[in-house]
Design an enzyme around this catalytic site. Structure first.
Site, mmCIF file in Angstrom:
data_model
loop_
_atom_site.group_PDB
_atom_site.id
_atom_site.type_symbol
_atom_site.label_atom_id
_atom_site.label_comp_id
_atom_site.label_asym_id
_atom_site.label_seq_id
_atom_site.Cartn_x
_atom_site.Cartn_y
_atom_site.Cartn_z
ATOM 1 N N ILE A 127 0.907 -1.145 0.000
ATOM 2 C CA ILE A 127 0.000 0.000 0.000
ATOM 3 C C ILE A 127 0.947 1.196 0.000
ATOM 4 C CG2 ILE A 127 -1.721 1.323 1.266
ATOM 5 C CD1 ILE A 127 -2.897 -1.278 2.306
ATOM 6 N N PRO A 128 1.012 1.944 -1.106
ATOM 7 C CA PRO A 128 2.111 2.883 -1.351
ATOM 8 C C PRO A 128 2.067 4.194 -0.560
ATOM 9 C CG PRO A 128 0.550 3.000 -3.134
ATOM 10 C CD PRO A 128 0.071 1.896 -2.224
ATOM 11 N N CYS A 129 2.249 4.109 0.739
ATOM 12 C CA CYS A 129 2.267 5.312 1.569
ATOM 13 C C CYS A 129 3.487 6.177 1.281
ATOM 14 C CB CYS A 129 2.179 4.952 3.045
ATOM 15 S SG CYS A 129 3.433 3.805 3.621
ATOM 16 N N HIS A 130 4.512 5.603 0.655
ATOM 17 C CA HIS A 130 5.703 6.382 0.299
ATOM 18 C C HIS A 130 5.396 7.442 -0.757
ATOM 19 C CE1 HIS A 130 5.584 2.922 -2.462
ATOM 20 N NE2 HIS A 130 6.120 3.746 -3.355
#
Length: 164
Positions: A127-130
């Site tokens: 889950i691309p929180c970056h």
């Protein structure tokens, strides 16, 4: 029953956890909000989804994959889960500010609450929180460390080596 797999990636060791054949966690060892304990069964064989997550993570980190195809079930509050779902809609190679993400969720004044939920994402990278940055585009907070956030964004800016 929760099963887990320790997996060494190009950015450090990760713990991949699943319940049944659904991934519930992917954390860099020692990252902020790393689970102190998981109710693991000693000697239990990791779920196949953990091995598949490891394979897909390796391909992503090598620039051969732009998205993940895994059954996910992150555990959190309804707000956290809404934020994590919104993170999945940020396209590969793009970034969004916390305020913009809050606005997409219909709560433009909730940038801080959105940031708190982003920071609690239990499925790092997947889950691309970056992809969430400060209002000025600055790199702010990442539970796995800013060096990893920089590296993840650099991988995406370089573009996929092989579309997959």
């Amino acid at each position: 029953m929760i099963t887990a797999l320790h997996h060494r990636t190009a950015l450090g060791e990760m713990l991949l956890a699943a319940t049944g054949e659904t991934l519930i966690g992917a954390w860099f060892t020692g990252q902020k909000h790393f689970p102190d304990t998981l109710p693991l069964v000693a000697g239990a064989r990791p779920a196949a989804v953990c091995a598949e997550a490891a394979r897909q993570l390796d391909a992503y980190l090598a620039g051969r994959r732009t998205a993940f195809d895994l059954p996910l079930a992150p555990r959190g509050t309804p707000w956290q889960r809404a934020v994590w779902e919104a993170l999945l809609a940020i396209p590969y190679g793009e970034t969004l500010s916390y305020g913009e993400l809050a606005a997409r969720l219909g709560r433009p004044a909730a940038a801080r609450a959105t940031g708190a939920a982003v920071g609690r994402n239990p499925l790092s990278v997947i889950i691309p929180c970056h992809r969430v940055v400060g209002a000025t585009g600055s790199l702010t907070g990442y539970a796995g460390g800013l060096d990893r956030k920089r590296a993840l964004l650099a991988i995406e800016q370089a573009g996929p080596a092989i579309l997959g």
